[in-house]
Scaffold this active site. Structure first.
Site, mmCIF file in Angstrom:
data_model
loop_
_atom_site.group_PDB
_atom_site.id
_atom_site.type_symbol
_atom_site.label_atom_id
_atom_site.label_comp_id
_atom_site.label_asym_id
_atom_site.label_seq_id
_atom_site.Cartn_x
_atom_site.Cartn_y
_atom_site.Cartn_z
ATOM 1 N N GLY A 70 -17.672 -23.370 9.847
ATOM 2 C CA GLY A 70 -16.395 -23.296 10.547
ATOM 3 C C GLY A 70 -15.224 -23.122 9.603
ATOM 4 N N GLY A 127 -10.678 -22.998 9.608
ATOM 5 C CA GLY A 127 -9.460 -23.244 10.373
ATOM 6 C C GLY A 127 -8.275 -23.298 9.439
ATOM 7 N N ARG A 128 -7.122 -23.692 9.978
ATOM 8 C CA ARG A 128 -5.920 -23.731 9.146
ATOM 9 C C ARG A 128 -6.029 -24.817 8.080
ATOM 10 N NH1 ARG A 128 -1.758 -26.282 13.660
ATOM 11 N NH2 ARG A 128 -2.823 -28.271 13.918
ATOM 12 N N TYR A 129 -6.867 -25.816 8.304
ATOM 13 C CA TYR A 129 -7.037 -26.914 7.349
ATOM 14 C C TYR A 129 -7.910 -26.508 6.169
ATOM 15 C CZ TYR A 129 -11.350 -26.987 9.998
ATOM 16 O OH TYR A 129 -12.514 -26.609 10.611
ATOM 17 N N GLU A 144 -12.193 -25.270 5.408
ATOM 18 C CA GLU A 144 -13.524 -24.896 5.872
ATOM 19 C C GLU A 144 -14.388 -26.126 6.127
ATOM 20 O OE1 GLU A 144 -13.970 -20.700 3.369
ATOM 21 O OE2 GLU A 144 -15.025 -22.507 2.670
ATOM 22 N N LYS A 174 -16.059 -31.287 5.075
ATOM 23 C CA LYS A 174 -14.799 -30.651 5.439
ATOM 24 C C LYS A 174 -13.990 -30.486 4.161
ATOM 25 C CE LYS A 174 -10.974 -31.240 8.757
ATOM 26 N NZ LYS A 174 -10.419 -32.156 9.781
ATOM 27 N N ASP A 183 -3.707 -35.524 18.080
ATOM 28 C CA ASP A 183 -4.112 -34.115 18.133
ATOM 29 C C ASP A 183 -5.464 -33.994 18.840
ATOM 30 O OD1 ASP A 183 -3.871 -31.404 17.763
ATOM 31 O OD2 ASP A 183 -4.677 -31.400 15.723
#
Length: 507
Positions: free
Chosen positions: A209, A211-213, A215, A229, A330
């Protein structure tokens, strides 16, 4: 016993030696001071202004970001983390003693042998003997454990636990690993010093995955799959916040993503920030709903599990090993993972708000990131939320919970009918809505997601639809609490089980 068991024994021994060495080097006055509350300078932290009270004072530098504050007794172990790249922490136990604490310079190396060398030898030789003895004891323990079944402690409810038998010789499970390493420390993962060796023990297998954060990777550790993460440098505050929450409160719960460790590592001359958790192969709830549909019972089980996780977050537990209350801020289907048993667990605590009524503090963190606009409550969109009141943050979580329940119920089959997956407000705003788009729909026009007529033809889904609507009241205090949502869904689940049992008996 296999390579995984040998690794566990060696790592456990190494951790023991590290802790003993650290304790030998520790100043005795710091230990004594941990028992008396002291006043500390507090800077660059949201839970206080000028000073705070705790068991020890600290000064910390993370990637050049300095802060001062106080630790409670259960956070004292964090004072031992001295040798992590780009991370420095120093503690003391006198009133306002952290005012003049600074990051230490590298010590000069003295090539001349002398009294220091003798002192090192006096410590090193006993430690070497202790290491040999510890390895022998570990080998004996491993041999004894191989002669009887293993047991793993699995938390099933907020306060209850049950024992699950694991056959001898089976591959290690997360429970076995935690039994091996966990002590009565403050955090929910492995002991702090053990965490700081994790990046060297994990092999990254595949990226699952982005995202903006950053991988998410699937990795292997001691024969088990784990999720890694990897945060981007611009989202360092999320990594630091999530690490802080997991390491300072007791969060272990079936419906909260299981935390293992947090570590920093260097790759291509740049620092990577890792958060290591349990791995769930079905992925996020958002991904799962794209390709899977549910029956009403499965829908109920999934909705109940999300509500149960949120209750555990929102609840302050008052005990020696207790936890403060936490608001997620969130909550959405992308931040919820699906387990193989059909339940869910809540992830991504990087925006969490911590509140302790007993200690009278509210910590909103320093993360500049905001929540996801599509899931923002009316009071966030029109900026009327009371940011100094913890209940306000819990009420925004309830709004988002209602939207998640809507996403799940939409993918539930009733009378052969099921709808395609769509995100909340898909028919009212663009695919990437702006803050103003959402404010107009939710606050000005006061729209809510539409509910298909088929939901009202089934008793389970009609009850879930009623819960959703009570999560979407415009007035935050009028919304249900997470505990009320869980109790309503739990009773519905019990009634469904009883009805099924009665039907079987009649047949």
């Amino acid at each position: 016993m296999g390579r995984a068991t040998t690794l566990k024994a060696l790592l456990s021994t190494a951790w023991l030696v590290c802790v003993l060495a650290d304790q030998l080097a520790d100043d005795s006055s710091t230990k004594e001071g941990a028992n008396d509350r002291v006043e500390c300078v507090c800077a660059n932290r949201h839970e206080c202004t000028d000073t705070c009270f705790g068991y020890v004072c600290f000064f910390t530098v993370v990637h050049g970001y300095a802060s001062r504050g106080c630790f409670e007794l259960q956070q004292y172990e964090q004072c031992r983390s001295h040798s992590i790249p780009d991370f420095h922490i120093n503690c003391c136990s006198e009133h306002l003693c952290n005012f003049n604490l600074t990051e230490p310079k590298e010590p000069e190396v003295n090539p001349e042998p002398g009294a220091a060398d003798s002192a090192i030898m006096l410590v090193a030789v006993p430690l070497l003997i202790l290491l040999i003895v510890a390895m022998a004891v570990c080998a004996l323990v491993v041999w004894l454990r191989s002669r009887k079944p293993h047991y793993r402690l699995t938390h099933m409810d907020d306060h209850d636990a049950t024992m699950m038998k694991v056959p001898a010789g089976a591959d290690p499970t997360y429970g076995d690993i935690f039994d091996e390493f966990c002590t009565s420390g403050s955090g929910t993962g492995l002991p702090y010093l053990v965490q700081r060796t994790m990046a060297r023990q994990i092999s990254l297998v595949e990226c699952v995955g982005k995202g903006r954060y950053g991988e998410v990777w699937r990795g292997t550790w001691m024969g088990e799959s784990v999720a890694v993460k990897i945060f981007s440098s611009r989202d360092e505050q999320s990594w630091f916040r999530e690490t802080e929450i997991y390491n300072t409160v007791q969060l272990r719960h079936d419906n909260i993503l299981g935390f293992i460790a947090s570590d920093m590592t260097s790759k291509n001359s740049s620092t990577q920030l890792w958060l290591i958790t349990h791995f769930h192969e079905l992925g996020s709830l958002y991904d799962f709903l794209q390709y899977s549909s549910l029956d009403p019972e499965g829908c109920l089980r999934m909705c109940l599990s999300v509500a149960s996780g949120l209750v555990h977050l929102h609840t302050e537990i008052l005990s020696t090993q207790g936890k403060p209350a936490i608001a997620h801020r969130d909550l959405k289907s992308r931040n919820i993972l699906v387990k193989r048993n059909g339940q869910c667990c809540i992830a991504d605590l990087g925006l969490g708000v911590i509140h302790s009524q007993s200690n009278d503090y509210l910590d909103v963190g320093t993360n500049p990131r905001v929540g996801t606009k599509r899931y923002m409550a009316p009071e966030v969109l029109d900026e009327s939320i009371r940011v100094d009141v913890f209940e306000s943050y819990k009420q925004t979580d309830i709004w988002a919970l209602g939207l998640v329940l809507w996403e799940i119920s939409r993918r539930t089959v009733v009378n052969g009918i099921v709808e395609d997956y769509r995100p909340p407000f898909f028919d009212m705003v663009p695919s990437d809505p702006s803050f103003e788009d959402m404010r107009k729909v939710v606050c000005v026009d006061q729209h809510r997601p539409s509910l298909h007529n088929r939901l009202y033809s089934h008793p389970i889904l009609s009850s879930i639809a009623k819960v959703m609507k009570e999560c979407w009241f415009q007035s935050p205090p009028a919304r249900l609490t997470a505990l009320r949502v869980r109790k309503t869904l739990s009773k519905l689940d019990q009634d469904t089980d009883q009805g099924t049992d009665k039907l079987k008996q009649d047949v």
